[in-house]
Design a protein around this motif. Structure first.
Motif, PDB file in Angstrom:
ATOM      1  N   TRP A 255      51.673-100.915 -55.902  1.00 56.92           N
ATOM      2  CA  TRP A 255      51.004-102.181 -56.205  1.00 56.92           C
ATOM      3  C   TRP A 255      50.469-102.852 -54.942  1.00 56.92           C
ATOM      4  CZ3 TRP A 255      53.037-105.643 -60.726  1.00 56.92           C
ATOM      5  CH2 TRP A 255      52.959-104.916 -61.918  1.00 56.92           C
ATOM      6  N   ALA A 258      47.438-101.038 -53.759  1.00 58.83           N
ATOM      7  CA  ALA A 258      46.270-101.276 -54.613  1.00 58.83           C
ATOM      8  C   ALA A 258      45.612-102.603 -54.268  1.00 58.83           C
ATOM      9  CB  ALA A 258      46.687-101.253 -56.080  1.00 58.83           C
ATOM     10  N   ASP A 295      39.613 -97.971 -59.153  1.00 56.35           N
ATOM     11  CA  ASP A 295      40.650 -97.523 -58.225  1.00 56.35           C
ATOM     12  C   ASP A 295      41.881 -98.427 -58.309  1.00 56.35           C
ATOM     13  OD1 ASP A 295      39.041 -95.461 -57.374  1.00 56.35           O
ATOM     14  OD2 ASP A 295      38.363 -96.489 -55.542  1.00 56.35           O
ATOM     15  N   PHE A 296      41.634 -99.717 -58.415  1.00 55.92           N
ATOM     16  CA  PHE A 296      42.735-100.680 -58.531  1.00 55.92           C
ATOM     17  C   PHE A 296      43.536-100.412 -59.808  1.00 55.92           C
ATOM     18  CE2 PHE A 296      44.440-104.697 -60.145  1.00 55.92           C
ATOM     19  CZ  PHE A 296      45.176-105.145 -59.064  1.00 55.92           C
ATOM     20  N   ASN A 298      43.898 -97.632 -61.447  1.00 58.73           N
ATOM     21  CA  ASN A 298      44.696 -96.420 -61.250  1.00 58.73           C
ATOM     22  C   ASN A 298      45.881 -96.684 -60.326  1.00 58.73           C
ATOM     23  OD1 ASN A 298      43.195 -94.593 -62.881  1.00 58.73           O
ATOM     24  ND2 ASN A 298      41.623 -94.469 -61.295  1.00 58.73           N
ATOM     25  N   GLY A 299      45.694 -97.592 -59.355  1.00 55.00           N
ATOM     26  CA  GLY A 299      46.752 -97.886 -58.403  1.00 55.00           C
ATOM     27  C   GLY A 299      47.919 -98.650 -58.992  1.00 55.00           C
ATOM     28  N   VAL A 300      47.650 -99.510 -59.986  1.00 55.17           N
ATOM     29  CA  VAL A 300      48.735-100.316 -60.577  1.00 55.17           C
ATOM     30  C   VAL A 300      49.274 -99.697 -61.865  1.00 55.17           C
ATOM     31  CG1 VAL A 300      47.867-102.456 -59.573  1.00 55.17           C
ATOM     32  CG2 VAL A 300      47.155-101.808 -61.897  1.00 55.17           C
TER      33      VAL A 300
END
Length: 385
Positions: A255, A258, A295-296, A298-300
């Protein structure tokens, strides 16, 4: 002091007054003595005696009904909880913003003030910002500070069962500087409580947002501040240390990375409000911004999927700065979480919006008023009028 027995006349009269007050608070309208006696199953003399006490305390008001044409005789007096006998204050405090909401004792908004784009990670700066914002919202409503009975402050950090901010990655100086205690002193004589911002936002979401009427749900705050709240069996969870939902603290779930990547995508020119610049760019169809949001998401997704697998929620609501991206965030986030979990989640943008923490804080302040001031938790079981 002599302890009164449960069956003593004085104790019974007090319990009857609490039961009657609880009914009036819940109903939010006027009732006659006859109506109250019938609905609560009490005698008229019992209701009248309880009303004498409540009128003296100042929590109940008395009025005459409007004249009715063609009807003679004495008109019954009417009684109602005085929602204007004081005020509640909800504050959303973060390293870059302070929002304040003033409400009646029934939780109805009277005034609100919002200040963003601040730099108040230092304790002294946060104290000054809160003082100025609270003074502004009180002036807007024409209310004296002494009229505020209960206040709740939502903060980005872990808050103990005793209401103490004990850990925060983003505002550690508030702990070192005793900021919450200093703010509580400023807010006196109001009873002031501190709670986690995500937990308060989840409270608001469960009361009137995406999670309303649900037993199990997750609310996530995504953006420059990150957090999550859990609704389990109809209750917003606190956890043993006050850390329920703080999954963002587990670095391996990504998190923090991200959020950092999102800020990096915005560039140094947009350092004051990187999330806002990304959201605005995506809304205009700029490819770099759309890619940054994906992308964010997918990151969280790992953290959200872990929370979803832990409590199997009926729905997940998304708040915070990134909620402004709407479906541009929800679509990739829903797909990413679905790949990691057993079920595709019901995932929606928060229905409460940017006021979520303030509304949750007001709701918590109202609970504090009911339990600590009116002592309704000690009343006989409430009955809906």
């Amino acid at each position: 002091m002599q302890r009164l027995g449960i069956n003593s006349p004085k104790t019974l009269r007090w319990m009857n007054s609490r039961a009657l007050l609880a009914a009036l608070v819940e109903a939010g309208r006027q009732y006659s003595v006859t109506e109250l006696a019938g609905r609560l199953g009490l005698t008229r003399p019992t209701v009248e005696a309880a009303l004498v006490d409540l009128l003296a305390e100042g929590w109940v008001g008395e009025s005459s009904p409007a004249p009715t044409p063609n009807k003679a005789g004495r008109r019954a007096r009417l009684y109602q909880f005085r929602a204007d006998a004081g005020y509640l204050l909800g504050i959303d405090l973060g390293p870059r913003q302070v929002h304040a909401m003033l409400a009646t004792l029934q939780g109805e908004t009277v005034a609100s003030v919002r200040h963003g784009g601040l730099d108040i990670a230092a304790g002294a700066a946060a104290e000054s910002a809160v003082q100025n914002t609270v003074s502004e919202v009180l002036a807007q409503a024409g209310v004296q500070p002494s009229a505020v009975i209960a206040a709740v402050i939502g903060v980005p950090g872990i808050v103990s069962r005793g209401g103490e901010l004990v850990h925060s990655v983003v505002v550690p100086d508030w702990i070192a500087s005793g900021t919450m205690g200093n703010i509580a002193t400023f807010l006196q004589p109001a009873a002031t409580h501190v709670d986690n911002d995500a937990r308060l936002a989840t409270t608001a979401e469960a009361a009137g947002g995406v999670l309303a009427g649900m037993d199990n749900g997750v609310h996530v705050i995504l953006g420059q501040q990150m957090g999550a709240g859990l609704l389990v069996d109809g209750k917003v969870m606190r956890g043993h240390h006050g850390a329920a939902g703080e999954i963002g603290g587990l670095g391996s779930l990504g998190w923090a990375a991200a959020a950092a990547a999102l800020a990096s995508a915005a560039g140094t020119a947009n350092a004051v409000d990187p999330v806002g610049s990304v959201v605005a760019g995506a809304a205009q169809g700029e490819g770099w911004a759309v890619a940054a949001i994906e992308d964010f998401a997918n990151g969280v997704a790992n953290g959200i999927a872990a929370l979803a697998l832990a409590i199997d929620p009926e729905a997940i609501s998304v708040g915070g700065d990134m909620a402004g991206a709407g479906e541009l965030l929800v679509r990739p986030l829903r797909a990413a979480v679905a790949r990691l979990g057993m079920f595709e989640p019901e995932l929606h943008i928060s229905a409460v919006g940017a006021d979520a923490v303030m509304l949750g804080a007001v709701a918590r302040a109202r609970d504090s008023f009911h339990n600590d001031v009116l002592e309704l938790s000690a009343a006989l079981p409430r009955r809906r009028l």
